[in-house]
Design an enzyme around this catalytic site. Structure first.
Site, PDB file in Angstrom:
ATOM      1  N   ILE B  14       0.861  -1.190   0.000  1.00 11.43           N
ATOM      2  CA  ILE B  14       0.000   0.000   0.000  1.00 11.43           C
ATOM      3  C   ILE B  14       0.896   1.239   0.000  1.00 11.43           C
ATOM      4  O   ILE B  14       1.411   1.643   1.026  1.00 11.43           O
ATOM      5  CB  ILE B  14      -0.974   0.014   1.194  1.00 11.43           C
ATOM      6  N   HIS B  15       1.113   1.804  -1.165  1.00  9.78           N
ATOM      7  CA  HIS B  15       1.974   2.980  -1.284  1.00  9.78           C
ATOM      8  C   HIS B  15       1.125   4.241  -1.420  1.00  9.78           C
ATOM      9  O   HIS B  15      -0.108   4.191  -1.370  1.00  9.78           O
ATOM     10  CB  HIS B  15       2.970   2.810  -2.430  1.00  9.78           C
ATOM     11  N   ALA B  16       1.823   5.372  -1.581  1.00 11.00           N
ATOM     12  CA  ALA B  16       1.140   6.666  -1.509  1.00 11.00           C
ATOM     13  C   ALA B  16      -0.026   6.806  -2.479  1.00 11.00           C
ATOM     14  O   ALA B  16      -1.084   7.302  -2.113  1.00 11.00           O
ATOM     15  CB  ALA B  16       2.139   7.789  -1.728  1.00 11.00           C
ATOM     16  N   ALA B  19      -2.996   4.640  -1.473  1.00 12.71           N
ATOM     17  CA  ALA B  19      -3.393   5.077  -0.134  1.00 12.71           C
ATOM     18  C   ALA B  19      -4.104   6.427  -0.228  1.00 12.71           C
ATOM     19  O   ALA B  19      -5.085   6.682   0.478  1.00 12.71           O
ATOM     20  CB  ALA B  19      -2.176   5.186   0.786  1.00 12.71           C
TER      21      ALA B  19
END
Lengths: 207, 86
Positions: B14-16, B19
């Protein structure tokens, strides 16, 4: 007529409006703030300004390079209004009775350290993002225009110290464009000649 | 309260970007959406930095909890988002 002398930085002769640039004092101290509510208001205003700037940058990136590059700025905008990050600033104000600048610095430090402590280069890069975002909010609090000066047209620039500004970027079309489309006016030129007891040491012509 | 489990397939976890999208979507819902890891840590999904701070990686099983409001519909929307983006 007022005759002014300074150290030349650009070659040749030019005419045009003169722009006085004075670098605001950027030292952040632990000095107590007089009015915590006022400091909160300053943070909220700086946040709103940062979000507006970032959304503008995102729109421009989308036009020029597509959704993928716009996402960086959009993510930065989301960091600016992240609940925990903002809460951390507000708590710092309450607990330390410090200035808005100090509170923003504390929150930036805390969150970038948290992400930097995590595994992988990806999180290190996000820690750097938090630092960028924190710098942007601070610039808006202190009143530093992005890129140094804020003018709609080419100017003859007079400053007490040009060194910290990136000269090379001033003539690049990209900088020019970004100045044109305008970061909001924050670095108001001081009225002549009050702050200039001695002549500025440098002048720069922006083409 | 509605719950579902999901195994993260995105190679970066779950990256920027997702997210951020997740936070955006969840802000528009009338439910509180929480994401939890197997180790017991959890975060409300509207808090972008906290979600990233969980350090969720590919292969991790997460539990998504939807509380309050139109739980049924919102849980379905969240599940769809995870399948499409994570």
């Amino acid at each position: 007529m007022i005759l002014m002398q300074g150290k030349g930085v650009s070659k040749g002769a030019a005419n045009g409006p003169i722009y006085f640039f004075q670098r605001p004092n950027t030292t952040i101290t632990d000095a107590p703030a007089a009015d915590i509510e006022a400091e909160k208001g300053r943070i909220v205003a700086a946040q709103e300004k940062s979000i507006t700037q970032l959304n503008l940058l995102a729109d421009r990136a989308r036009e020029e390079a597509g959704d993928e590059s716009a996402m960086l700025f959009e993510t930065h905008a989301m960091f600016v209004e992240d609940d925990d990050y903002v809460e951390c600033m507000m708590n710092a104000l309450e607990e330390r009775h410090c200035t808005a600048e100090k509170a923003v610095e504390i929150a930036g430090e805390e969150f970038s350290t948290m992400l930097a402590a995590m595994d992988g280069s990806y999180m290190q890069a996000r820690a750097a993002d938090i630092k960028d975002v924190t710098r942007r909010i601070l610039n808006n609090l202190i009143g530093i225009a992005e890129g140094g000066i804020d003018s709609e047209e080419p100017v003859i620039l007079a400053a007490d110290d040009l060194a910290p500004l990136k000269h090379s970027s001033w003539t690049s079309p990209r900088f020019w464009a970004s100045s044109h489309r305008g970061a909001p006016a924050t670095a108001t030129p001081p009225s002549w000649p009050a702050p200039w007891a001695s002549p500025p040491s440098a002048a720069w012509v922006r083409r | 309260m509605k719950k579902f489990e999901y195994v993260i397939t995105d190679p970066v976890g779950i990256h920027a970007r997702p997210a951020g999208q997740l936070a955006k979507i969840a802000k528009g819902l009338d439910s509180t959406v929480t994401i939890g890891k197997a180790d017991g840590k959890s975060a409300v999904v509207t808090k972008l930095i906290a979600v990233m701070g969980l350090g969720i990686k590919q292969g991790d099983t997460v539990t998504v909890t939807v509380e309050g409001g139109a739980e049924e519909t919102n849980a379905a929307a969240m599940e769809q988002f995870f399948k499409n983006n994570l």
